[in-house]
Write a protein that holds these residues in place. Structure first.
Motif, mmCIF file in Angstrom:
data_model
loop_
_atom_site.group_PDB
_atom_site.id
_atom_site.type_symbol
_atom_site.label_atom_id
_atom_site.label_comp_id
_atom_site.label_asym_id
_atom_site.label_seq_id
_atom_site.Cartn_x
_atom_site.Cartn_y
_atom_site.Cartn_z
ATOM 1 N N ASP A 606 0.820 -1.208 0.000
ATOM 2 C CA ASP A 606 0.000 0.000 0.000
ATOM 3 C C ASP A 606 0.856 1.261 0.000
ATOM 4 O O ASP A 606 0.367 2.350 0.325
ATOM 5 N N PHE A 607 2.152 1.096 -0.385
ATOM 6 C CA PHE A 607 3.012 2.282 -0.490
ATOM 7 C C PHE A 607 2.458 3.215 -1.558
ATOM 8 O O PHE A 607 2.084 2.794 -2.653
ATOM 9 N N SER A 608 2.434 4.513 -1.234
ATOM 10 C CA SER A 608 1.897 5.511 -2.167
ATOM 11 C C SER A 608 2.977 6.427 -2.716
ATOM 12 O O SER A 608 3.128 6.571 -3.922
ATOM 13 N N ASN A 609 3.761 7.045 -1.823
ATOM 14 C CA ASN A 609 4.737 8.019 -2.284
ATOM 15 C C ASN A 609 5.792 8.246 -1.209
ATOM 16 O O ASN A 609 5.628 7.844 -0.049
ATOM 17 N N ALA A 610 6.891 8.900 -1.613
ATOM 18 C CA ALA A 610 7.963 9.278 -0.685
ATOM 19 C C ALA A 610 7.997 10.793 -0.577
ATOM 20 O O ALA A 610 7.878 11.500 -1.585
ATOM 21 N N GLU A 611 8.118 11.292 0.664
ATOM 22 C CA GLU A 611 8.207 12.726 0.900
ATOM 23 C C GLU A 611 9.666 13.093 1.158
ATOM 24 O O GLU A 611 10.335 12.471 1.994
ATOM 25 N N ILE A 612 10.166 14.116 0.430
ATOM 26 C CA ILE A 612 11.560 14.543 0.509
ATOM 27 C C ILE A 612 11.627 15.800 1.375
ATOM 28 O O ILE A 612 10.901 16.769 1.139
ATOM 29 N N TYR A 613 12.531 15.801 2.368
ATOM 30 C CA TYR A 613 12.739 16.939 3.259
ATOM 31 C C TYR A 613 14.178 17.408 3.133
ATOM 32 O O TYR A 613 15.109 16.595 2.997
ATOM 33 N N ARG A 614 14.416 18.718 3.205
ATOM 34 C CA ARG A 614 15.764 19.288 2.980
ATOM 35 C C ARG A 614 16.091 20.316 4.058
ATOM 36 O O ARG A 614 15.206 21.019 4.558
ATOM 37 N N TYR A 622 14.185 20.821 8.759
ATOM 38 C CA TYR A 622 13.974 20.162 7.477
ATOM 39 C C TYR A 622 12.581 20.532 6.950
ATOM 40 O O TYR A 622 11.582 20.407 7.659
ATOM 41 N N THR A 623 12.553 20.956 5.702
ATOM 42 C CA THR A 623 11.314 21.389 5.060
ATOM 43 C C THR A 623 10.994 20.469 3.887
ATOM 44 O O THR A 623 11.906 20.127 3.106
ATOM 45 N N ALA A 624 9.718 20.084 3.765
ATOM 46 C CA ALA A 624 9.323 19.230 2.646
ATOM 47 C C ALA A 624 9.488 19.984 1.334
ATOM 48 O O ALA A 624 9.033 21.121 1.195
ATOM 49 N N VAL A 625 10.156 19.338 0.378
ATOM 50 C CA VAL A 625 10.391 19.978 -0.915
ATOM 51 C C VAL A 625 9.756 19.215 -2.060
ATOM 52 O O VAL A 625 9.606 19.762 -3.162
ATOM 53 N N ALA A 626 9.367 17.947 -1.849
ATOM 54 C CA ALA A 626 8.799 17.186 -2.964
ATOM 55 C C ALA A 626 8.107 15.943 -2.430
ATOM 56 O O ALA A 626 8.364 15.479 -1.317
ATOM 57 N N SER A 627 7.169 15.429 -3.251
ATOM 58 C CA SER A 627 6.514 14.142 -3.007
ATOM 59 C C SER A 627 6.655 13.338 -4.288
ATOM 60 O O SER A 627 6.215 13.778 -5.357
ATOM 61 N N VAL A 628 7.256 12.136 -4.160
ATOM 62 C CA VAL A 628 7.579 11.345 -5.350
ATOM 63 C C VAL A 628 6.827 10.020 -5.270
ATOM 64 O O VAL A 628 7.037 9.224 -4.342
ATOM 65 N N ALA A 629 5.917 9.778 -6.223
ATOM 66 C CA ALA A 629 5.174 8.527 -6.282
ATOM 67 C C ALA A 629 6.040 7.453 -6.919
ATOM 68 O O ALA A 629 6.978 7.738 -7.679
ATOM 69 N N GLY A 630 5.718 6.209 -6.636
ATOM 70 C CA GLY A 630 6.471 5.108 -7.228
ATOM 71 C C GLY A 630 5.921 3.780 -6.805
ATOM 72 O O GLY A 630 5.052 3.679 -5.935
ATOM 73 N N GLY A 631 6.394 2.739 -7.409
ATOM 74 C CA GLY A 631 5.940 1.402 -7.093
ATOM 75 C C GLY A 631 6.618 0.863 -5.844
ATOM 76 O O GLY A 631 7.763 1.218 -5.532
ATOM 77 N N HIS A 632 5.907 -0.006 -5.133
ATOM 78 C CA HIS A 632 6.487 -0.566 -3.917
ATOM 79 C C HIS A 632 7.649 -1.493 -4.265
ATOM 80 O O HIS A 632 7.598 -2.270 -5.220
ATOM 81 N N GLY A 633 8.755 -1.382 -3.481
ATOM 82 C CA GLY A 633 9.936 -2.215 -3.665
ATOM 83 C C GLY A 633 10.803 -1.842 -4.843
ATOM 84 O O GLY A 633 11.765 -2.544 -5.160
ATOM 85 N N LEU A 634 10.530 -0.728 -5.528
ATOM 86 C CA LEU A 634 11.277 -0.353 -6.736
ATOM 87 C C LEU A 634 12.200 0.819 -6.445
ATOM 88 O O LEU A 634 11.934 1.653 -5.576
ATOM 89 N N PRO A 635 13.342 0.921 -7.199
ATOM 90 C CA PRO A 635 14.230 2.082 -7.066
ATOM 91 C C PRO A 635 13.491 3.341 -7.495
ATOM 92 O O PRO A 635 12.635 3.326 -8.371
ATOM 93 N N SER A 636 13.881 4.442 -6.878
ATOM 94 C CA SER A 636 13.273 5.714 -7.217
ATOM 95 C C SER A 636 14.313 6.803 -7.072
ATOM 96 O O SER A 636 15.357 6.612 -6.422
ATOM 97 N N SER A 637 14.069 7.957 -7.685
ATOM 98 C CA SER A 637 15.035 9.048 -7.626
ATOM 99 C C SER A 637 14.312 10.373 -7.749
ATOM 100 O O SER A 637 13.142 10.440 -8.146
ATOM 101 N N PHE A 638 15.063 11.429 -7.415
ATOM 102 C CA PHE A 638 14.510 12.786 -7.484
ATOM 103 C C PHE A 638 15.668 13.765 -7.661
ATOM 104 O O PHE A 638 16.707 13.644 -6.999
ATOM 105 N N VAL A 639 15.520 14.690 -8.584
ATOM 106 C CA VAL A 639 16.520 15.724 -8.818
ATOM 107 C C VAL A 639 16.011 17.021 -8.221
ATOM 108 O O VAL A 639 14.980 17.548 -8.641
ATOM 109 N N ASN A 640 16.737 17.521 -7.212
ATOM 110 C CA ASN A 640 16.404 18.790 -6.572
ATOM 111 C C ASN A 640 17.212 19.882 -7.268
ATOM 112 O O ASN A 640 18.419 20.023 -7.053
ATOM 113 N N GLY A 641 16.566 20.656 -8.139
ATOM 114 C CA GLY A 641 17.257 21.653 -8.944
ATOM 115 C C GLY A 641 17.165 23.048 -8.391
ATOM 116 O O GLY A 641 16.629 23.287 -7.301
#
Length: 991
Positions: A606-614, A622-641
């Motif tokens: 039931d994983f939905s998304n990952a919240e990124i804090y910086r 630490y402040t939330a900067v992004a929410s990244v959806a993805g599949g459970h058990g899978l690699p994921s990434s995010f570019v903070n530009g």
């Protein structure tokens, strides 16, 4: 006489005999006798008449016909009317106007107004929200003026449309699709009808007494018989009135008047039929005898007259059994039921099982009661009719003239020894005349047996009344709401294994058969609603937020789009409360202005998304900067530009599931953004061959180039960047141009040299001359000298000259040539004062502009006489052209603000421009109407821009002023502020 108008109300023979006149032949006299209204109610019910039931059912209908009959309303009843006026007005015909004539006479008043079968007005007030859509004007017939609201709204209805002596209703309807789902409603009203005169107390007032109402109809000169009051037997009226007002006990307790008349009389029917309708309310009779009308109600009257052998002149003719056609064992019929809002219904039938057994099968008398509205009273009248029909014995009594002292309807006693009767009671039904063998007059009295038991009534005789009659048709304007509405919070497992919290709402369908769908709505704040059309009786909200309260509601919608009321239910959602696992293997990699994060999502389905804090520091906020959806058990990434260069950044990550549960933070990862990247470089220039030669050398080459020192590495021998020194004895020298580029900063270089070309460097004074003698003449234009940056020569010829990026060129247009200065960047060309000398300058080609600007604000006080305040002053002497000044154009611009007004005031703000004491222009800026107590300082509320041209030609110093004044008739002296920045501008036009 009025009686001639109604057949059967006069007994011609008896009247002639009593009057003692034999003006007409006996044969005619004998055949002229008629009973008419003197018939019993059973006999009347058997007479062929139009469908009285159909007439009764139409009394509550409002009709629109080109010609309709007038109605008389007696007692209390619900009536429709005739639409005598119909119009629509307003935008898109929003309003419908109707005038409905209710009665052709004055009535006592209105009690209720109904639209179809819904009450919308009761005793002076609208019911529910009807006042929003309906306006009523209720008139009882005493009005002397037209309805003013209708006169204003509809031009065809004028002040002359008064409808005098007519009770009417003015109805204005405001269009609403739901309120009037079936179009125009049938409009009816419960009214108290015509006022009648009561001889007992000499007053005219509302009454339901049948005796008084029958008397009123007989006297009515407009719609009734127009009889004289003297022709109506007063004693009979009094007796009948008292009978009708008697109290009769009811089975449910209490009492009611014995007889009451409530109904509508149609002038389109015969007067006889109308009298019969009125008499039916008291099972009564109207007898005309001896020149008088006798009114009686149904009651047993103890006889006082006995007929025996002393009166009889011949044998009694007896009929001991009536024909089957004349007897009944049951009485039924219709009436307008007051219990059911005056709809046409069947009153409880009066049936005798004893009589039915004796007769062999049921025999019914169908007897409608058009002026009776109470079911118990209708039963009482029906029972009278039933028992009267069972009286079998009828007699014809041949009597002498002594029989003329009684009339139809009277009760008599008959004693006859031969038949065995002793004071047997009969009721006179009529009589006729015959001649005896000796020429004497025989009065043949016709009578039928009666008894006091016929008129007995006890409360136990009442039958239960079940409403019936007209069927209430569905009008679509109201909708029954659904019932048993509820919601259940639960969770559901999706096909992929994820858990989805949900709320399932269910309800029982509306009882309304015309419902086609349901409007289901839900909200989490009870304010912003999500709406869905549902054809079934269930709806699921998924996914829901755990522990959140969901406000749900549903309503039914019918085919016309009319909606029912909402039914509601509040449900608290449940769901998965277990947080997902933390992301694994987080990392951060710095880049140019960005940092790339990488991690692996948890295996929770039931994983939905990952919240990124910086944060900028490892222990900072630490402040939330992004929410990244993805599949459970899978690699994921995010570019903070869009990050700063050469900065440290710290990150941590939370996992979130579909229920909103969040994991703990991951381990902190950090990275540093890269330093700013330098762009690739380039250079160019010349290299020189240091050995003179008549022929060009080979092109040079080099292995590298140092951008910092501008030096080549591996440059071909005898080539250098500095030009060689040349003397007069040297031969020809050579040069080559070079271009150097690199793929990236500090990357691979590309070095390119051109083919060598001849090159000479001059250092010092170089003199070019055509003749040696010119050198001695310093002013010669035939010598060109170049000394450093100074070029001196005679004539320079070229297509264009460019100085510091500014071009000087000649532009040719046909035969006209124009010297153009400034083609790429020059914004102005300065020429010294009085440095232009020409015969003519084009009109308006040169203007001299002068201006004055106020640097402070001015307060202008209101006055009843103009008081001018100077805002700007401009003093100058105009230029002389041919000894005269040229026209000067003036323009002023200013704004003003209201300030500190107290009370209501008005005023005029004026602006003017003056030269000395001469007014050039005066401008009324505006007329103001203000309410006091406001301070608009700083808020512009007006502006003015007067323009004028001064044509004064004298060349002398002048002073111009910009002035304002505030004129007001008020005594509280309003004030206005002219803010700084008011401008007076003068443009002197030189030609």
């Amino acid at each position: 006489m009025a009686i001639a108008a109604i057949a059967g109300l006069a007994t011609y023979g008896s009247a002639a005999a009593i009057a003692g006149t034999l003006a007409i032949g006996w044969t005619a006299a004998f055949t002229a006798f008629a009973i008419g209204a003197g018939l019993s109610m059973v006999s009347r019910a058997l007479m062929p008449t139009p469908s009285i039931g159909a007439q009764m059912s139409g009394t509550t209908m409002t009709v629109r016909e080109p010609a309709s009959t007038r109605k008389l309303v007696y007692g209390r009843t619900r009536v429709g009317g005739s639409i005598v006026y119909l119009d629509s007005t307003g935008t898109d015909n929003e309003y419908m106007h109707m005038v409905i004539a209710v009665a052709g006479h004055v009535i006592d008043g209105y009690e209720e107004v109904w639209f179809n079968d819904e009450k919308i007005w009761d005793g002076g007030s609208f019911v529910g929200s009807w006042a929003t859509y309906v306006h009523l004007g209720l008139y009882d017939g005493t009005q002397t003026a037209a309805d003013s609201t209708l006169v204003t709204a509809s031009p065809q209805w004028t002040s002359n449309h008064k409808l005098l002596d007519t009770a009417y209703i003015y109805v204005r309807l405001k269009y609403n699709a739901e309120q009037f789902a079936n179009g125009l409603p049938n409009i009816s009203a419960v009214v108290r009808g015509k006022k009648v005169y009561n001889p007992a107390n000499s007053t005219t007032a509302f009454s339901q007494n049948p005796a008084l109402i029958v008397r009123d109809y007989l006297l009515d000169s407009k719609y009734g018989l127009a009889e004289d009051a003297a022709n109506i037997n007063a004693a009979s009226v009094s007796t009948a009135q008292t009978l009708c007002d008697q109290d009769v006990s009811l089975s449910a307790g209490g009492t009611q008047k014995r007889y009451v008349c409530d109904g509508v009389i149609d002038t389109g029917n015969s007067r006889e039929a109308n009298i019969e309708s009125l008499l039916s309310s008291m099972a009564g009779r109207l007898i005309h005898s001896g020149g008088e009308y006798f009114i009686s109600g149904s009651a047993y009257v103890t006889p006082t007259v006995t007929i025996d052998e002393s009166v009889l002149v011949d044998a009694i003719s007896t009929q001991t059994k009536q024909s089957r056609r004349s007897i009944y064992n049951g009485v039924k019929g219709v009436f307008l039921s007051e219990e059911d809002n005056y709809i046409l219904a069947d009153y409880p039938a009066q049936i005798s099982s004893t009589y039915s057994s004796a007769d062999g099968d049921p025999i019914y008398l169908d007897m409608p009661l058009p002026t009776t509205t109470n079911n118990v009273r209708a039963q009482r009248i029906a029972k009278l009719a039933l028992l009267q029909s069972r009286q079998q014995t009828q007699v014809t009594l041949p009597c002498n003239l002594a029989a003329l002292k009684f009339k139809a309807g009277d009760t008599i006693m008959v004693t006859n020894a031969k038949i065995g009767w002793s004071a047997k009671v009969f009721q006179v039904t009529g009589y006729n005349f015959a001649l005896g063998g000796d020429g004497s007059i025989i009065v043949n009295v016709e009578a039928i047996e009666t008894a006091s038991e016929i008129y007995d009534w006890t409360s136990s005789d009442e039958e239960d009344y079940l409403s019936g009659g007209e069927v209430s048709l569905y009008d679509g304007r109201t909708v029954a709401a659904p019932t048993e509405f509820d919601g259940t919070a639960s969770t559901a497992t999706n096909l992929d294994g994820t858990i989805a919290p949900q709320i399932v709402s269910t309800w029982t369908a509306s009882a309304d058969a015309f419902v086609i769908k349901y409007d289901y709505q839900w909200s989490t704040d009870n304010s912003n609603w999500n709406s869905f059309d549902v054809e079934g009786t269930q709806f699921t909200i998924s996914p829901t937020i755990g522990a959140a309260t969901y406000y749900t509601r549903v309503r039914a919608v019918n085919e016309l789009g009319v909606r029912s009321a909402f039914v509601t239910a509040n449900v608290t959602a449940i769901g998965d409360t277990t947080a997902p696992a933390v992301v694994s293997s987080p990392s951060a990699t710095g880049g140019q202005g960005s940092i790339t994060l990488a991690w692996t999502n948890p295996a929770d389905k039931d994983f939905s998304n990952a919240e990124i804090y910086r944060s900028n520091t490892t222990g900072g906020t630490y402040t939330a900067v992004a929410s990244v959806a993805g599949g459970h058990g899978l690699p994921s990434s995010f570019v903070n530009g869009s990050l700063a260069d050469s900065e440290d950044y710290f990150y941590k990550i939370k996992s979130v599931d579909y229920s909103g549960n969040k994991s703990a933070f991951s381990a902190i990862v950090s990275a540093t953004t890269s330093a700013p990247a330098s762009p690739p470089r380039a250079d160019n220039g010349y290299v020189y061959y240091t050995v003179s030669s008549a022929n060009p050398p080979s092109a040079p080459s080099a292995t590298s180039y140092n951008y910092d020192t501008a030096a080549f590495g591996g440059l071909t021998t005898n080539w250098q960047k500095n030009p060689p020194t040349i003397n007069g004895a040297d031969g020809k020298f050579w040069a080559s141009s070079f271009t150097i580029t690199e793929a990236s900063f500090g990357g691979a270089q590309t070095i390119t040299f051109s083919a060598p070309f001849a090159s000479t460097q001059f250092d010092g004074l170089v003199t070019f001359t055509n003749l040696n003698s010119e050198l001695a003449n310093a002013s010669s234009t035939e010598i060109t000298t170049i000394n450093g940056g100074l070029l001196k020569t005679g004539t320079i010829e070229g297509d264009r000259i460019r100085i510091d990026g500014v071009g000087i060129d000649v532009v040719t247009n046909g035969t006209e040539k124009t010297l153009q200065i400034g083609d790429s960047g020059v914004t102005s060309v300065k020429i010294d004062d009085l440095a232009v000398d020409t015969l003519k300058i084009a009109g308006n080609a040169v203007n001299i502009i002068r201006a004055a600007t106020s640097t402070s604000s001015f307060t202008v006080n209101g006055s009843t006489s103009p008081v001018w305040t100077a805002i700007d002053t401009l003093t100058f002497t105009p230029e002389s052209v041919g000894g005269s000044a040229q026209p000067i154009s003036f323009k002023a611009s200013l704004t003003w603000n209201a300030f500190d007004s107290s009370g209501y005031y008005n005023g005029n703000l004026n602006v003017r421009i003056r030269r000395g004491n001469t007014t050039l222009v005066e401008y009324e800026a505006g007329i103001f109407l203000m309410f006091g107590g406001f301070d608009f300082l700083g808020t512009p509320v007006g502006s003015a821009t007067p323009i004028v041209i001064d044509t004064e030609t004298s060349v002398s110093s002048r002073t111009y002023t910009l002035e304002v004044s505030l004129y007001s008739t008020q005594t509280n002296s309003p004030r206005w502020v002219i803010p700084a920045g008011a401008v007076l501008e003068a443009v002197e036009i030189k030609r």
